[in-house]
Enzyme design. Structure first.
Site, mmCIF file in Angstrom:
data_model
loop_
_atom_site.group_PDB
_atom_site.id
_atom_site.type_symbol
_atom_site.label_atom_id
_atom_site.label_comp_id
_atom_site.label_asym_id
_atom_site.label_seq_id
_atom_site.Cartn_x
_atom_site.Cartn_y
_atom_site.Cartn_z
ATOM 1 N N GLY A 232 -11.506 4.913 -4.550
ATOM 2 C CA GLY A 232 -10.100 5.217 -3.981
ATOM 3 C C GLY A 232 -10.501 5.887 -2.490
ATOM 4 N N GLU A 268 -17.485 4.903 -7.756
ATOM 5 C CA GLU A 268 -17.382 3.199 -7.892
ATOM 6 C C GLU A 268 -16.128 2.734 -6.969
ATOM 7 O OE1 GLU A 268 -16.243 2.901 -12.166
ATOM 8 O OE2 GLU A 268 -14.355 3.796 -11.765
ATOM 9 N N GLY A 270 -14.288 0.373 -4.092
ATOM 10 C CA GLY A 270 -14.256 -0.979 -3.676
ATOM 11 C C GLY A 270 -13.765 -1.027 -2.286
ATOM 12 N N ARG A 271 -12.681 -0.856 -2.113
ATOM 13 C CA ARG A 271 -11.875 -1.197 -0.789
ATOM 14 C C ARG A 271 -12.745 -0.539 0.371
ATOM 15 N NH1 ARG A 271 -6.514 -2.035 0.038
ATOM 16 N NH2 ARG A 271 -6.103 -1.310 -2.071
ATOM 17 N N CYS A 345 8.194 -19.989 2.569
ATOM 18 C CA CYS A 345 9.610 -20.031 2.805
ATOM 19 C C CYS A 345 10.005 -18.822 1.991
ATOM 20 C CB CYS A 345 10.203 -21.379 2.239
ATOM 21 S SG CYS A 345 9.575 -22.774 2.939
ATOM 22 N N TYR A 374 -9.421 -6.919 -1.108
ATOM 23 C CA TYR A 374 -8.200 -6.843 -1.976
ATOM 24 C C TYR A 374 -7.177 -7.838 -0.945
ATOM 25 C CZ TYR A 374 -9.337 -2.854 -4.733
ATOM 26 O OH TYR A 374 -10.109 -1.955 -5.482
#
Ligand code: PLP
Length: 395
Positions: A232, A268, A270-271, A345, A374
């Protein structure tokens, strides 16, 4: 963008767009800096769901201590790409097939998300009484949101399908107090409670998680070996030059560990580990004015890069001007505030809304930053059936 990416994109032909370009040397050097900022007793796992590209996972070899996987698919994929790696297996709603796969593969840590999961594991292990499993209870523990006002505690400290409430953790302890506890060996607590936290808030959260875990373990006369305080760490899409302060965070964790000798901490994220190593590059197909506003229509769109649509931000970008204009008609162009859309569209196919550009013209190239996490893997690739991007991994 890095020099390697700039040079590579300049050499790409028009047919290559849209393209995802990853700079793996940049990824490795950023990861090494993160690793250096953390004390030795902090293990760094990478949450594979942020970007599970094989080349990305492989580039991290030897720098991260392991990978966090949250499905049978991720588990099989990561194990195949980096067979020697330690895996932490989490995720809500594990199926019987996923549990069987994880037991076959062997995982370093198992994150238990519910009371039922203890029963499922006990059932799956009855046939193999000599097999042991090292588990963490994932707890949705109460954090004092008052001190974390500025952040979205999206997953913890409030109703959520993730992890166990403290009462559920108590029930797990009751189940583990018998012989089952020798097969399912409780090593500690996992809590992934929030996303988008700065270093001081993340540290505050880590302190609360460790404190709660310590009291919980003491209550049961259990030795607390490790606490996984989750991921996070913030990525600031409004300010692509800003970085999570790993040095301050690492120094804070070191102090926290001084208070808890013998404890191992695990992260842990990620981002924050992969966002900065990926770019989505494409070209402008058309520029048009509609009811007083300018729109640049790009090749590709949110079916390749859904991040700005899901998070509600403008994806930061750079316009790379292209001088050549081969057509006899006037080149469409706009100045000032422009909305960058894709080819879908739907009015939701917006990558950046009313953002200042010096000038943007048809055939110019646009390079979106912070597209390494992500991004491609959370996007709805088949909507409208446009061709996929090309992929390039710079070593
Ligand atoms: C998604 C997730 C992470 C990684 O979160 P980031 O915001 O990408 O750092 C870590 N742990 C769990 C359990 C997750 O679900």
């Amino acid at each position: 963008m890095t020099a390697a990416v700039r040079e590579f994109v300049a050499g790409l032909d028009s047919e290559a767009f849209p393209a995802y370009v990853y700079d793996l040397a940049e990824l490795r050097s950023q990861l090494e800096a993160v690793r250096t900022a953390l004390p030795p007793r902090v293990e760094l796992y990478y949450a594979a769901k942020a970007n599970p590209e094989a080349a990305v996972l492989t580039a991290m070899r030897g720098i991260v201590d392991g990978y966090e996987v949250s499905s049978g698919g991720e588990l099989a994929h990561v194990h195949e790409v980096v067979p020697e790696a330690r895996l932490a297996f989490g995720g809500p709603g594990k199926t019987a097939a996923e549990i069987a796969l994880a037991l076959r593969t062997g995982v370093h840590r198992w994150h238990v998300e519910s009371v039922q999961e203890i029963h499922q594991l006990a059932g799956a292990l009855t046939a193999t009484p000599d097999v042991t499993l090292d588990i963490l209870l994932r707890v949705n523990l109460p954090v004092t949101a008052g001190s974390l006002d500025s952040v979205s505690l999206a997953m913890g400290g409030r109703p959520s399908p993730f992890g166990l409430d403290p009462e559920g953790a108590d029930e797990c302890m009751r189940l583990l107090s018998g012989p089952l506890g020798e097969q399912l060996r409780l090593q500690g607590i996992n809590a992934h409670l929030a996303s988008g936290l700065g270093a001081s808030e993340q540290l505050l959260l880590a302190e609360q998680i460790v404190e709660w875990s310590k009291l919980f373990a003491e209550h049961y006369g259990h030795t607390l070996n490790e606490v996984n305080v989750g991921g996070g760490m913030a990525v600031d899409y409004a300010d692509p030059g800003a970085r999570f302060d790993w040095t301050a965070f690492g120094a804070g964790l070191e102090k926290l560990l001084d208070w808890h000798p013998g404890l191992t901490l695990r992260l842990e994220p990620g981002r924050a580990l992969t966002a900065y190593c990926g770019w989505y590059v494409t070209e402008v197909l058309d520029v048009k004015r509609s009811h007083g506003e300018d729109f640049a229509v790009l090749k590709g769109g949110t079916h390749h890069l859904r991040t700005p649509a899901t998070k509600g931000h403008d994806q930061p970008f750079t316009v790379l001007p292209v001088t050549a204009w081969p057509h006899p008609w006037q080149r469409p162009a706009a100045r000032g505030l422009v909305t960058l859309t894709g080819q879908l569209c739907t009015p939701k196919d917006v990558l950046a809304s009313r953002v200042p550009v010096g000038v943007i013209r048809a055939a110019d190239r646009v390079l979106f930053e912070l597209a390494g996490a992500y991004a491609w893997n959370i996007s709805h690739h088949n909507f409208l059936m446009h061709p996929p991007p090309t992929f390039h991994f710079l070593p």
